[in-house]
Design a protein around this motif. Structure first.
Motif, PDB file in Angstrom:
ATOM      1  N   GLY A 157       2.093   2.320  -3.502  1.00 56.68           N
ATOM      2  CA  GLY A 157       1.101   2.737  -4.485  1.00 56.68           C
ATOM      3  C   GLY A 157      -0.035   1.785  -4.751  1.00 56.68           C
ATOM      4  O   GLY A 157      -0.963   2.118  -5.502  1.00 56.68           O
ATOM      5  N   ALA A 158      -0.010   0.607  -4.171  1.00 58.27           N
ATOM      6  CA  ALA A 158      -1.109  -0.338  -4.408  1.00 58.27           C
ATOM      7  C   ALA A 158      -2.361   0.154  -3.687  1.00 58.27           C
ATOM      8  O   ALA A 158      -2.304   0.501  -2.511  1.00 58.27           O
ATOM      9  N   ASN A 159      -3.462   0.243  -4.430  1.00 54.49           N
ATOM     10  CA  ASN A 159      -4.700   0.673  -3.782  1.00 54.49           C
ATOM     11  C   ASN A 159      -5.371  -0.508  -3.081  1.00 54.49           C
ATOM     12  O   ASN A 159      -4.932  -1.656  -3.190  1.00 54.49           O
ATOM     13  N   ASP A 160      -6.459  -0.219  -2.363  1.00 51.23           N
ATOM     14  CA  ASP A 160      -7.123  -1.268  -1.581  1.00 51.23           C
ATOM     15  C   ASP A 160      -7.627  -2.399  -2.468  1.00 51.23           C
ATOM     16  O   ASP A 160      -7.565  -3.582  -2.089  1.00 51.23           O
TER      17      ASP A 160
ATOM     18  N   ARG B 153       0.836  -1.202   0.000  1.00 45.61           N
ATOM     19  CA  ARG B 153       0.000   0.000   0.000  1.00 45.61           C
ATOM     20  C   ARG B 153       0.871   1.253   0.000  1.00 45.61           C
ATOM     21  O   ARG B 153       0.513   2.271  -0.597  1.00 45.61           O
TER      22      ARG B 153
ATOM     23  N   GLN C 134      -6.416  -3.534  -5.282  1.00 45.50           N
ATOM     24  CA  GLN C 134      -5.323  -4.393  -5.739  1.00 45.50           C
ATOM     25  C   GLN C 134      -4.875  -5.350  -4.627  1.00 45.50           C
ATOM     26  O   GLN C 134      -4.614  -6.529  -4.861  1.00 45.50           O
TER      27      GLN C 134
END
Length: 793
Positions: free
Chosen positions: A701-704, A698, A706
């Motif tokens: 840059g990984a969103n929820d 997270r 993903q």
């Protein structure tokens, strides 16, 4: 209460890992509930059947005959081997509610076996009054308790009762009883009723007996002596001009449903044990997760003097607490479930076991199994986890990954990560995969059992290629029968058979049970038997017989080509066994060509058994046609003794199988629930151990969505892998279960039919379980701030 530090740590761990504690306790409690329900129900039902059976004072055998005067009873008791004899009257009748101002509707008739007997003078085959008052002369009717419920009647209702001679009377239901010696209406679709002997005159019958019961002297369990005595009574009566239609001596002196209950509960107990083993696997995963999480704590405790033995005791204590809490929940629920199951079974099987208590042996077994097996399952991982060196423990164990998933090419990074994480903890994943595979195998097997039962029912209907079977009281010529049926235009075709009863004369000089032998026309189109060995009858066969496999239970050792001696109407016929057939519904019957009737005094051109094919095939239409056919025979001075619809045989078969399917489905759902909890726990434990990894994803840059997709994909990988394995294993498992169930219910395997439609349905269920199992754990993780997730231990 003052706790030592080690005790405080055990209790702290239980509170710290609430979710794992909940999972472990829940799955063991569920498995204990399943095992306790089935085992206690089996005990209560077995004891209840034995108790009810002996209370009825069962007869050693029964004879169905034309009729005798009660005065003959003292003569019968002089036959060698007879200790006591008792008679009653049994009439084939039908029943339906009597609505004021209306006449009976032929479509609403229900079959009824109507007995005339004096309740206060019964010494064997006793029935047990439950409610109301035993009928006195004047039109009172007593119904078996299950009959009252199955036919939706009540005490005080007025009903129409019509006997096979066409006499019809209104009667009032005055009470109910239990008849443990009779198969219940729930299973046979035939009611059981009792009237006072003086009321026989209401239906045009005199006080004569056609149903004779007897007990043998000496050892009541000597089946062969009972059979020989029945043959002597039969010959005694026939020598005095009294026709005996059939004799019956039970193979075992036990309740008629005893073997069925035993076989079914054994199968369900085996499934319950599998549930418990799956639950033990989930406990292993929970303890393994705790050990992995506390690796450094173990090193610190060792460095301040804790020995491996002391550390092992702490973690074994955790498992013991899981077990104890599960037993406190599971044993009472199992007892409650057993009472619910036995209440339903007692109503279905027609006996009372409400006075039977629970088995303490089963409770002790549950306690021992619930404590010892989880401890044994966790033995290796606890010993391994508490015996690592201080350095390894403080530094943390290094996780080794095989190159299997490093070689994955193509696809997204998140997909490769999901595959890697799914099999990161191989032992844990294997246990979870095993539980899910087991549940899938059982559920697909239940689908296949249903398909096999439906196929078996369909094949049993093909066995009899007619719509109605009529029994005449006396044989009539084919010409007379044809004249009667010619007046009913809906009769498409018919065929007249003969039916005889014989007894096999064994090499040792003893006689067998009655053999019902049908004598159809040569090249009959009204029967399509399921020949499992040998062949069917041929026109050139003169002294040949085809036996039902059911008969081999009592006449063991008979095979194709054997020559057996059968006593038919006093004539000893040597017959060659040319085939073995299987019939799973209706009575077991053998078949022979018309040559069997030679020298027996029976005319091949006359018969009392008429098989009829009609132009209409729905049950209501066939019932209306049956009314016309009976009127046609009555107009031609032929009395109908009884009739049977082929469609009713399918209803009886479905009644037997539906109950079993309910129990199997319930057990399959229990296994699925335990497995789903296991998958949820497995996913949750993986997330707990990789909280920092989720935070890093997270943070970069990984969103929820993903992160959510990675976890859901990981859960789906396991559930769909289990789906594939369960599909492969369900074929042999279905074969084994259909064989066991067929032998238990029908003494012949079911016609196997694999339920291919269950494969996509189980795929959807597996996918749903995988998504739900991943959704709950990841939801809590995504709610936490990234900083807290990365800082977590």
């Amino acid at each position: 209460m003052i706790f030592r530090p080690r005790q405080k740590k055990v209790l702290r761990d239980l509170g710290l890992f609430k979710f794992r504690t909940f999972l472990a306790i829940t799955v063991i409690a569920m498995s204990m509930t399943g095992i306790g329900t089935i085992a206690q129900a089996r005990y209560i039902l077995t004891e209840g059947m034995n108790q009810s059976f002996h209370i009825t004072k069962p007869a050693s055998g029964t004879l169905y005959l034309k009729s005798i005067n009660p005065e003959r009873l003292s003569e019968i008791q002089t036959v060698k081997g007879v200790e006591r004899a008792e008679g009653r009257t049994m009439l084939n009748a039908k029943i339906q509610p009597a609505t004021p101002g209306t006449k009976p509707d032929f479509r609403h008739w229900k079959a009824l076996r109507l007995y005339a007997m004096d309740y206060h003078q019964q010494s064997m085959e006793r029935v047990l009054s439950q409610s109301g008052h035993w009928p006195h002369p004047g039109g009172g009717l007593y119904l078996e308790e299950n009959t009252l419920k199955s036919f939706h009647l009540h005490i005080g209702d007025t009903v129409w009762v019509e006997t096979s001679n066409g006499k019809r009377r209104k009667m009032t239901i005055t009470g109910t009883l239990q008849a443990p010696g009779e198969e219940t209406t729930f299973l046979t679709k035939t009611g059981i009723g009792y009237i006072h002997p003086d009321d026989l005159k209401l239906f045009g019958y005199s006080k004569r007996w056609n149903w004779l019961s007897f007990t043998i002297s000496g050892n009541k369990n000597d089946t062969q002596k009972a059979q020989d005595t029945a043959i002597r009574i039969k010959k005694f009566l026939e020598d005095r001009g009294i026709r005996v239609y059939s004799t019956h001596v039970p193979e075992k002196r036990q309740h008629w449903a005893f073997d069925i209950v035993q076989s079914m509960t054994i199968i369900l107990e085996q499934l319950g044990i599998l549930v418990f083993l799956a639950a033990c696997g989930i406990v292993v995963n929970a303890i393994q997760s705790v050990l992995n999480h506390q690796t450094r704590e173990i090193g610190v405790m060792q460095s301040i003097g804790a020995t491996p033995r002391e550390l092992s005791v702490m973690y074994f204590s955790s498992v013991l607490i899981y077990s104890a809490a599960s037993l406190v929940i599971g044993i009472p629920l199992g007892l409650f479930g057993a009472r619910c199951l036995t209440s339903f079974s007692m109503e279905m099987l027609g006996f009372d076991a409400s006075t039977i208590g629970f088995s303490w042996r089963i409770i002790v077994f549950q306690v021992l199994a619930g404590i010892v097996l989880p401890q044994a399952a966790c033995l290796w991982i606890i010993l391994k986890g508490t015996r690592m060196s201080i350095r390894e423990a403080i530094n943390g164990s290094r996780e080794q990954r095989k190159a299997l998933f490093r070689t994955l090419r193509g696809g997204s990074c998140s997909l490769r990560l999901s595959f890697r994480n799914a099999f990161r903890k191989k032992a844990r994943t294997a246990l979870c995969l095993m539980a899910l595979t087991l549940s899938g195998t059982v559920i697909l097997s239940v689908f296949s059992i249903r398909s096999s039962m439906e196929k078996t029912n369909q094949n049993s209907l093909k066995y009899n290629q007619y719509d109605i079977q009529i029994h005449l009281k006396r044989p009539a010529s084919i010409h007379q029968i044809a004249l009667a049926l010619k007046t009913v235009p809906e009769v498409k075709t018919f065929e007249v058979w003969n039916q005889v009863y014989g007894n096999r004369l064994r090499p040792d000089g003893t006689y067998s049970q009655d053999l019902k032998i049908y004598v159809p026309k040569i090249h009959s189109a009204f029967v399509k038997p399921d020949v499992i060995k040998g062949r069917w009858l041929q026109p050139e066969d003169k002294n040949a017989i085809v036996l039902d496999t059911y008969l081999l239970q009592s006449e063991k050792g008979i095979d194709i080509g054997d020559v057996i001696t059968v006593d038919v109407n006093g004539s000893h016929k040597k017959l060659t066994v040319v085939g073995l057939i299987r019939k799973v519904s209706g009575e077991a019957a053998s078949y022979a060509n018309p040559h069997l009737l030679d020298s027996t005094g029976l005319d091949v051109n006359r018969g009392s058994l008429i098989n009829i094919v009609t132009t209409h095939h729905s049950r209501d239409e066939v019932m209306m046609l049956t009314k016309k056919i009976i009127k046609a025979f009555t107009a031609h001075k032929q009395s109908v003794s009884s009739y049977r619809l082929t469609s009713d045989m399918a209803d009886q078969q479905e009644a037997r199988t539906d109950v079993l399917l309910i129990f199997l489905t319930a057990m399959a759902l229990l296994i699925l629930t335990v497995s789903a909890i296991g998958l949820t726990g497995n996913t949750s434990l993986n997330i707990m151990e990789r909280m920092r990894e989720m935070g890093v994803l997270r943070a970069i840059g990984a969103n929820d969505f993903q992160v959510f997709r990675i976890i859901i994909s990981e859960s789906l990988v396991i559930s769909l892998a289990a789906w594939l394995f369960s599909v492969l294993l369900s074929v042999p498992a279905s074969l084994a279960l259909t064989y066991e169930i067929g032998e238990a219910l029908f003494r012949a395997p079911l016609d196997f039919a694999y339920a291919y439609s269950g494969i996509p349905l189980w795929f959807l269920i597996s996918a749903a379980v995988g998504i739900i199992a991943g959704w709950f754990p990841i939801r809590n993780c995504l709610k936490q701030p990234i900083r807290n997730v990365i800082a977590s231990e």
